[in-house]
Every structure is written in structure tokens, then in C-alpha cells.
Design an enzyme around this catalytic site. Sequence first.
Site, PDB file in Angstrom:
ATOM      1  N   ASP A  10       0.827  -1.211   0.000  1.00 58.25           N
ATOM      2  CA  ASP A  10       0.000   0.000   0.000  1.00 58.25           C
ATOM      3  C   ASP A  10       0.863   1.263   0.000  1.00 58.25           C
ATOM      4  O   ASP A  10       0.666   2.175   0.810  1.00 58.25           O
ATOM      5  CB  ASP A  10      -0.936   0.016   1.220  1.00 58.25           C
TER       6      ASP A  10
ATOM      7  N   ASN B 263     -17.976  -5.798  -0.473  1.00 57.99           N
ATOM      8  CA  ASN B 263     -17.077  -5.500   0.637  1.00 57.99           C
ATOM      9  C   ASN B 263     -16.752  -4.021   0.777  1.00 57.99           C
ATOM     10  O   ASN B 263     -16.624  -3.511   1.883  1.00 57.99           O
ATOM     11  CB  ASN B 263     -15.778  -6.296   0.478  1.00 57.99           C
TER      12      ASN B 263
ATOM     13  N   GLU C 137     -11.239  -0.211  -3.767  1.00 56.97           N
ATOM     14  CA  GLU C 137     -10.506   0.355  -2.634  1.00 56.97           C
ATOM     15  C   GLU C 137      -9.253   1.064  -3.143  1.00 56.97           C
ATOM     16  O   GLU C 137      -8.968   1.094  -4.342  1.00 56.97           O
ATOM     17  CB  GLU C 137     -10.119  -0.747  -1.639  1.00 56.97           C
TER      18      GLU C 137
ATOM     19  N   HIS D 285      -3.028  -1.016  -5.280  1.00 56.90           N
ATOM     20  CA  HIS D 285      -2.990  -0.024  -4.198  1.00 56.90           C
ATOM     21  C   HIS D 285      -1.899   1.012  -4.464  1.00 56.90           C
ATOM     22  O   HIS D 285      -0.886   1.096  -3.784  1.00 56.90           O
ATOM     23  CB  HIS D 285      -2.800  -0.656  -2.832  1.00 56.90           C
TER      24      HIS D 285
ATOM     25  N   ARG E  24       4.519  -8.224  -0.547  1.00 58.18           N
ATOM     26  CA  ARG E  24       4.027  -7.219  -1.474  1.00 58.18           C
ATOM     27  C   ARG E  24       5.024  -6.053  -1.404  1.00 58.18           C
ATOM     28  O   ARG E  24       5.011  -5.275  -0.462  1.00 58.18           O
ATOM     29  CB  ARG E  24       2.616  -6.770  -1.104  1.00 58.18           C
TER      30      ARG E  24
END
Length: 315
Positions: free
Chosen positions: A15, A154, A191, A255, A288
Site C-alpha cells: 500500500d 465489501n 478500494e 494499491h 508485497r
Amino acid sequence: MRETITNPLVEQRADPWIMRHTDGYYYFTASLPDFTGIPLRRAKTLAALTEADERVVWTKRETGIMSANIWAPELHHIQGKWYLYFAAAREDHVFDHRMYVFENSSANPLEGEWIEKGQVRTWCESFALDATTFEHEGRLYYVWAQKDPSIDGNSNLYISEMANPWTLTGPQTMIATPEYDWEKVGFLVNEGPAVLKRNGHIYITFSASATDHHYCMGLLRAEGTSNLLDAASWTKHPDPVFGTDEAASQFGPGHNSFTTLDDGTDILVYHARNYKEIVGDPLWDPNRHTRVQPFMWDETGPVFGRPIRDEEAVR
């Protein structure tokens, strides 16, 4: 001298958020692998962030609010002060996130005191995360992801104007919800919004589906002269604009955020793994890594291309 940049830029930081400030520094923050706090680092060049000293400027509480799963911090400089936006849950409800903001008046956000400004209150007390802000025509806007308990899915994307950097005001509008198959793999997710302004348009990238190799980026677009709080002003691209490239061994990119180089080159910042198979829940897989690469523009908007293979020169 032109710097050489290769990926991953920062390992085990998901992120990622990188901003280039007017003081000439690049500032970096991201989710820690154990989700226990908020790291910051800065450097004079993008490549130097790899080895830059990192300071965890805030660590989660032991109990109560902000005591579990500190996710996706973003650093913004607004009206002369620094703000950290992030999501956090409670140790007794570890996936029931809310959004919070801290303020710092220091010139360097790695110094000084971070003051808690509290929860950013939205239209509903439900799962909410991944806030970002941007200014347009003298107004400050907040864009975030949230669960609507009354519909399937979600998280959806919402936008609101802000009275100040920690308070929303006026209408709060849903501008995107998972509707295409590529947004519904594993989870129904929109998101991680990030904002670009160019050529009279406003673009919002976002991420969709589960956080494994299905994770990918989508794109919204609005006219800069339109009412940004009207859902009809926003159009979603029907296909992902950035996703897994097995040939390059890049899986689940998303992200993202944006920054620029000294010469004005636009840079996409994102995380991805370099392998497909994951043991257990992808959320707890730490690999990640933060990656960067340039992107281009055409008459319809940003063109991100494909993820660049590890160790291939970014520029």
C-alpha cells in the site's frame, strides 16, 4: 547525473504512498508487514528511498480504537501542515476498520509531534479504509472506500468535500461499486483510490478483487468542471488498466499512488509480488513490495502499460 531506478524500490512495504514535496524531498509511507504502526522515510531522490532511514512515527495502541491492523497510511501536506490518513481496527474486532487522521506542524514530518485529530466520521459506522485527499478549484475533497451494509459487496468508493482536513461536510456520494467480473474475484472490492489531474480531467485509480494475483487497478474519470459530488459525473473504464503479468513475474499489482521525477516524468507507485502461489491468507504474506515505473498519457487518459520485471531498469 541521471539516477538508475530498479524494482523493488522498498521490500515488504504494501500500500505504498510516495509524494514529492516542495522542499525537494520524496516522502514514503506504507503498511508494515505486521500492521503495527506507521513508517516514514524521506530522501532527495526516488532511488534513495531504498536505503533511507525509516522511522515508525506512531505505533498502535494496546487496546480500544486503533489497536489492530494499521493499514494503508497516506501523508499529505495541507494548508501548511502534515496529515497522516490511515485505517485501523480494534484488537477485539480486527477487521472492523475505521479511518483516522493525525496532524503535525513540523517542517519535517519525521520530527515533531503527531497530534490525533480523531476518526473521520462518515455517513455510516461501517468498515471504512483507504482515504486520500485532493484539492480542486479551492475545495478540499476526501475519497475513501467503505462497506454499505444494505448492499452486497465489501467496499465501494465515496467522495465528500471537507470542512477541514479531518471533518467531512455536505453530501457523501458513492461514485463506484464493484460491477464487472474483474472487480469481484474473491471479494467485491473497490478500494485504494489515488487521484490524478490532467488536461481538464480528474482521474481516480482504484484497486479491485482479492489481494492475491487477481488484484488489479481500475480507473474513474470526471470532467474537471463537473460536480464531483454527483455520481453521474464519474465514468468507470470497463476493463482493468493495470494487472498481473505472468511473463514479467509480477502478480497482483495495485494499491497505487503517484509521484514525479525532477524532469516531470510521471511515476506510478504500486505494490506487487513476484510469485503467484501463496500459502495461507494473502493478507499475511509479507512480500508485497513497493515498485515504481513511468507511465504515459493519450487522448483518453493515463496509460500504465505492464508491470516491469524485477531488476529491469525503470529508467
